[in-house]
Design a protein around this motif. Structure first.
Motif, short mmCIF file in Angstrom:
data_model
loop_
_atom_site.label_atom_id
_atom_site.label_comp_id
_atom_site.label_asym_id
_atom_site.label_seq_id
_atom_site.Cartn_x
_atom_site.Cartn_y
_atom_site.Cartn_z
N GLN A 93 1.11 -0.96 0.06
CA GLN A 93 0.09 -0.13 0.14
C GLN A 93 0.71 1.48 -0.35
O GLN A 93 0.05 2.26 -0.51
N LEU A 94 1.67 0.73 0.03
CA LEU A 94 2.52 2.48 0.69
C LEU A 94 3.38 2.84 -1.11
O LEU A 94 3.31 3.62 -1.26
N ILE A 95 3.72 1.81 -1.27
CA ILE A 95 4.12 2.16 -2.79
C ILE A 95 3.25 2.41 -3.50
O ILE A 95 3.35 2.65 -4.56
N LEU A 354 9.98 -7.22 -2.56
CA LEU A 354 8.94 -6.01 -1.71
C LEU A 354 10.17 -4.17 -2.02
O LEU A 354 10.34 -3.75 -2.14
N ALA A 355 11.40 -5.37 -1.19
CA ALA A 355 13.23 -4.17 -1.09
C ALA A 355 12.95 -3.57 -2.54
O ALA A 355 13.35 -2.46 -2.78
N TYR A 356 13.02 -4.48 -3.64
CA TYR A 356 13.22 -4.65 -4.75
C TYR A 356 11.92 -3.09 -5.65
O TYR A 356 12.22 -2.29 -6.22
N ALA A 357 11.00 -2.74 -5.05
CA ALA A 357 10.36 -2.48 -5.95
C ALA A 357 9.89 -1.41 -5.19
O ALA A 357 9.52 -0.47 -5.93
N LEU A 358 10.21 -1.35 -4.04
CA LEU A 358 10.31 -0.29 -3.89
C LEU A 358 11.47 1.12 -4.18
O LEU A 358 10.95 1.59 -3.77
N MET A 359 12.33 0.52 -4.15
CA MET A 359 13.88 0.66 -4.78
C MET A 359 13.55 1.25 -6.18
O MET A 359 13.21 2.12 -6.63
N VAL A 415 21.34 2.69 -3.22
CA VAL A 415 19.73 1.79 -2.95
C VAL A 415 19.47 0.66 -4.13
O VAL A 415 19.61 -0.36 -3.95
N GLY A 416 19.86 0.91 -5.56
CA GLY A 416 19.66 0.11 -6.83
C GLY A 416 20.80 -0.88 -6.42
O GLY A 416 20.40 -2.10 -6.89
N LEU A 572 17.51 0.70 5.80
CA LEU A 572 15.90 0.81 6.18
C LEU A 572 15.41 -0.34 5.08
O LEU A 572 14.29 -0.35 5.71
N ILE A 573 15.35 -0.39 4.09
CA ILE A 573 14.49 -0.95 3.22
C ILE A 573 14.38 -2.15 3.43
O ILE A 573 13.15 -2.66 3.19
#
Length: 582
Positions: A93-95, A354-359, A415-416, A572-573
């Protein structure tokens, strides 16, 4: 007894758990009604209402961080619920809401620039409705709610793609998107009906139990239901060979809609795929695991090769390259989902996705924002239009370079790099070394087009030309009176939103000394500029400024700060998504 029986089926709703999608849906209705009463000059108010609602929806995620919440549960079995707000739900939901918020900021400028072609009321209603469905989907824990949320997210998106009046390309893009999505939905519904027939339940946890004990005569029906359901969601993720609609849809849609689909559309597809594979069909992991691994390899390869083949001088090539890049990124996102079939810690594998999707969401939306800024001056939307951007707007160019390096996984885009390492780790831990090798090869392929675009930002607009002089055409080809430009983003004139702060637009023909060419309607084409250092009349001219682009600047600042902060502290992610890097 009848009163007692009626009371037993009455449930109390956890409004805190359902608040984010509910608020977004209510805001959509408010905008729709407000459009009936607001005069034309006040239509911009609906944009601010939409932005405020999406921002409030993000704030309503904070109470959900304390623990898991569930509502709409069976009275006979309170542990079986249709709506669950756990950490997975909150991250998605954040994404979704964050992506919708940034797309809304891009949309405010786009609607003002195309006021006669994009109806504001319908646009904001459709965007908020789609965002509400996308926010509902990760919390869905039964197949019926899952399909309904998927369609609520998808149906308004069809209309958004084709909403631009009088644009044949937009209509064609909407038709391709519609046909592919309707096919995916039909296939998914057929699969869901088969699964319900053999299990007698729609709830994912119950399906997971019952599908293991299907009678032999129904085993083939169960397998067909699983396969068809997964194929339908593979369409939504734009996995090969179901990716054919992506480039044309992104190129034909209004740019904010393309940015929205690149993030929220991806999140919707992958969320549904994760829920049905890990919660409903874990016993079929030996079937869907190899299939998803193969799809991941094919998807990342097709996406990166397609992006590398894009001609930088082709119209809309910037959006097309980002579209093919999003297909390649979808392949990377599929890797941890496939790895979950081979590991004892599927939650860790899902955390990698999820971590990759946020980045990806943060930096990809940042890249779309820069393309939107450049597109206000160079509406052809070519990659070549970004040539020399550093000389004109240094901060914007540096941010664009940073976004591209993050997508490539190169320092200083830490981050990437960390996101790609987590995906590599998920593949290696699952024993899929061959898939990690394929991913490594594709990362190298992706470097070609990401670095090519990055280098273009720092090249001069032409041999011996200085991009700080010359006239810049306005977004409206009929405009010709120059006004002083604001400084670059971060340099005191962020609100202007123009691309050039002291010279010709990047990628313009000013450096080559060619004058504007007539458009089919007899006006001067905005794709061509006057000779460097001169106005159309031959006098030295100041660059054009585009008033009222503060929303674009805000979007660029948000994505830039977010990408920089996450690169400074990528843990953090990883901590937020429940993944340990080592």
């Amino acid at each position: 007894m009848s009163a007692l029986a009626a009371a037993s089926v009455v449930q109390s709703v956890d409004w805190t758990a359902v608040a984010p999608p509910t608020l977004t849906a209510v805001a959509a209705l408010v905008v729709l009604v407000a459009d009936l009463f607001l005069p034309e000059r006040r239509k911009a108010l609906m944009g601010w209402i939409s932005v405020a609602a999406l921002a409030a929806g993000l704030l309503l995620l904070l109470p959900l961080l304390d623990g898991d919440r569930a509502t709409f549960c069976l009275t006979a079995d309170p542990g079986v619920c249709s709506y669950v707000a756990d950490r997975f739900t909150v991250v998605v939901q954040l994404i979704v809401l964050g992506g919708a918020l940034l797309a809304a900021l891009l949309s405010m400028t786009a609607l003002r620039d195309e006021a006669r072609r994009l109806p504001a009321g319908e646009y904001w209603f459709l965007l908020l409705s789609s965002a509400a469905g996308a926010a509902l989907l990760p919390a869905s824990r039964d197949l019926a709610t899952l399909i309904v949320a998927l369609e609520v997210a998808s149906l308004p998106a069809f209309a958004l793609v084709g909403l631009r009046h009088g644009d044949r390309r937009s209509s064609e893009a909407a038709l391709k998107f519609f046909l592919s999505s309707v096919t995916a939905t039909a296939v998914s519904l057929l699969g869901v009906s088969f699964v319900y027939a053999v299990t007698g339940s729609m709830h994912l946890t119950v399906v997971a139990e019952e599908i293991q004990h299907v009678d032999g005569q129904f085993a083939a029906l169960a397998r067909a239901g699983v396969v068809l359901t997964l194929v339908g969601f593979a369409f939504k993720t734009a996995a090969v060979p179901f990716h054919f609609w992506v480039p044309d849809t992104y190129a034909g849609a209004p740019l904010p809609v393309a940015a929205y689909l690149s993030v929220t559309g991806k999140a919707v597809g992958f969320t549904g795929l994760i829920l049905v594979t890990l919660l409903a069909f874990p016993s079929y992991a030996p079937v869907w695991g190899p299939v998803l691994a193969l799809l991941a390899a094919l998807t990342m390869t097709a996406g990166n090769v397609g992006a590398m083949r894009q001609r930088p001088d082709r119209e809309r090539s910037a959006v097309r390259l980002l579209a093919w890049s999003s297909v390649g990124q979808a392949g990377y996102l599929l890797v941890p989902v496939a790895a979950a079939a081979y590991t004892d810690e599927p939650a860790r594998a899902v955390g990698s996705t999820l971590a990759y999707a946020l980045m990806y969401a943060a930096v990809n939306l940042g890249a779309f924002t820069v393309v939107a800024l450049v597109g206000r001056v160079r509406p052809a939307g070519r990659v070549d239009d970004h040539r020399g951007l550093y000389a004109a707007r240094p901060v914007t160019a540096l941010l664009m370079a940073f976004f591209l390096l993050c997508l490539a996984g190169l320092p200083p885009g830490i981050v990437g790099l960390f996101a790609k390492v987590t995906v590599f780790g998920a593949a290696v831990e699952a024993g899929m070394g061959w898939l990690a090798v394929v991913m490594a090869v594709n990362v190298v392929i992706a470097l070609v087009y990401y670095l090519r675009w990055t280098a273009l930002l720092f090249r001069p607009t032409g041999e011996g030309a200085t991009p700080r002089t010359g006239a810049v055409p306005a977004a409206d080809a009929g405009a010709s009176a120059p006004v002083p430009a604001a400084a670059s983003v971060g340099g005191g004139g962020a609100a202007s939103g123009g691309v050039a702060s002291g010279g010709a637009a990047p990628g313009s023909d000013a450096a080559s000394g060619t004058a504007g060419t007539p458009a089919p309607d007899g006006r001067t084409s905005p794709d061509a500029a006057a000779p460097a250092g001169t106005s159309p009349a031959g006098a030295v001219a100041e660059p054009m400024a585009f008033p009222g682009s503060a929303p674009l600047t805000v979007a660029l600042v948000i994505t830039g700060l977010l990408a920089l902060a996450l690169s400074a502290a990528p843990q953090l992610i990883l901590r937020f998504t429940g993944v340990a890097l080592f």
